[in-house]
Design an enzyme around this catalytic site. Structure first.
Site, PDB file in Angstrom:
ATOM      1  N   TYR A 188       8.500  14.841 -30.162  1.00 20.47           N
ATOM      2  CA  TYR A 188       9.900  14.810 -30.573  1.00 20.47           C
ATOM      3  C   TYR A 188      10.290  13.438 -31.106  1.00 20.47           C
ATOM      4  CZ  TYR A 188      10.500  19.167 -27.937  1.00 20.47           C
ATOM      5  OH  TYR A 188      10.408  20.452 -27.476  1.00 20.47           O
ATOM      6  N   LYS A 215      10.814  12.063   5.260  1.00 19.47           N
ATOM      7  CA  LYS A 215      11.981  12.360   4.411  1.00 19.47           C
ATOM      8  C   LYS A 215      11.556  12.500   2.946  1.00 19.47           C
ATOM      9  CE  LYS A 215      13.024   7.473   3.838  1.00 19.47           C
ATOM     10  NZ  LYS A 215      13.787   6.324   4.380  1.00 19.47           N
TER      11      LYS A 215
END
Ligand code: PLP
Length: 394
Positions: free
Chosen positions: A285, A42
């Site tokens: 940033y 999964k």
């Protein structure tokens, strides 16, 4: 719609086929020859890449566990194209009645976890199909599966009434609390509840003698022998990672030695540029980092879009040339900036390891998860599907 191809300098994930095989062998050694080892694929094979892991898992696992119907059908498509023998495949996730029919046609097993399977029964009869089902019993997770109350009220009686189209191949449950503890009292309660629920189920809808039981995921398979039953459903362990530190500690006690699990995945990224920034320069940033001295940095074209957690900003390091190189400033969408002042000489292109081994250093998914305040399962499953994966033999 054409899928954009990754750039030559994009980060890439390497998968070790040898490690995957060794991990399956380690589970086989623990559970013994009378039990089967199933592989859970999964979450894009725990972020490793469904289509890359499938051929490996198909070769060495006895059963394949997936969540979506598409994954179940993809296994059959792979077998057809590779002329590989059919493996037992079980879809453990939620399904519509139409999906149950499609999977029955492809001979993919499905989980029956609630009375809604009733809707699929007339459809199966109309198509002349028989679905192989595994009955999920909720023994204390509170997620899918029949509770004892539902069983007593007849919610699973459809299995007896529709035995012409529903063949019960297995009964299963799932543990709530095996990874976070070193004593397994809640798991013991769940095991007792499982025995009671299987008996209750059998009293209301007779179970074939061939029915197989499965309960254990990786942690229980390793440290709770009573949970191993006929087949174990191993996910994280087959990718070479321990479910938790507690599981590892328990394994030492229960098994006498810690089985060797080898991480299958490495994540590496070439540099986009290597250059010097002068003392006093800001990085990234928000100007959250300022160079205290002249600093040789490498800009890596990888960021949170690719699955590198932004919350690891200010904490993380990567490996270059077997050395730890701090991530400077913020993790950006498509960039990481790292300090390579002491890791390299000159400004030649380099390869950074975001996860995996480089020289004597290993950077684990658990370490990255710690910086990101989450678990390694989440770090791995969030690795971008667009990141190219290559399987290497070694
Ligand atoms: C995810 C899952 C597993 C595998 O769990 P691991 O801890 O990764 O081994 C097994 N069974 C079910 C039902 C699951 O959802």
């Amino acid at each position: 719609m054409p899928v954009p191809t990754p750039g030559a300098l994009s980060s890439r994930i390497e998968l070790s086929a040898a490690a995957f095989r060794a991990n399956v062998a380690a589970f086989r050694a623990v559970v013994g020859p009378t039990r089967q080892v199933g592989a859970v694929l999964k979450g894009n094979a725990y972020g490793h890449g469904f289509s890359e892991v499938l051929p490996l898992a198909h070769e060495v696992a006895d059963v394949l566990y997936v969540v979506t119907p598409g994954e179940g059908l993809a296994v059959r498509a792979f077998e057809a194209s590779a002329q590989a023998p059919r493996r037992e495949v079980l879809v453990i996730g939620a399904l519509s009645a139409d999906e149950v029919v499609a999977l029955a046609r492809a001979q993919v097993d499905v989980v029956v976890a609630d009375p809604s399977i009733e809707v699929a029964v007339p459809l199966l009869r109309a198509q002349g199909l028989r679905a192989r089902v595994h009955v999920h019993l909720d023994t204390g997770l509170g997620r899918e599966g029949f509770t004892p109350g539902q069983l007593a009220a007849g919610a699973a009686d459809v299995l007896g009434r529709a035995s012409d189209v529903l063949e019960v191949a297995g009964v299963l449950s799932h543990f709530a609390n095996t990874e976070d503890v070193t004593e397994q009292s809640y798991a013991a309660q769940q095991l007792a509840a499982f025995e009671r629920s299987v008996a209750l189920l059998g009293a209301r809808a007779p179970l074939p003698a061939t029915v197989r039981r499965h309960f254990a995921a990786s942690a229980a398979a390793l440290v709770l022998p009573a949970s191993r039953y006929d087949v174990v459903r191993a996910g994280i362990g087959l990718y070479g990672l321990w479910p938790s530190t507690e599981t590892r500690l328990s394994a030492r006690v229960v098994l006498g030695a810690v089985p060797a699990l080898t991480p299958v995945l490495s994540w590496r990224c070439p540099s986009q540029v290597v250059k010097w920034l002068e003392a006093g320069s800001y990085v990234g940033y928000g100007c959250t980092f300022r160079c205290g001295a002249d600093t040789r940095v490498a800009v890596l074209p990888v960021g949170y879009w690719d699955g590198y957690p932004r919350i690891a900003s200010g904490k993380a390091y990567v490996l270059v040339g077997g050395r730890r190189c701090p991530v400077l400033g913020r993790v950006m969408m498509n960039h990481l900036i790292i300090d390579v002042t002491h890791a390299v000489t000159g400004e030649a292109p380099l390869i950074a390891t975001l996860l995996g081994r480089d020289g004597d250093e290993v950077l684990s998914a658990e370490t990255l998860a710690g910086w990101a305040q989450t678990i390694h399962y989440e770090v791995l499953t969030r690795l971008g599907e667009h990141v190219p994966r290559v399987v290497v033999e070694g």
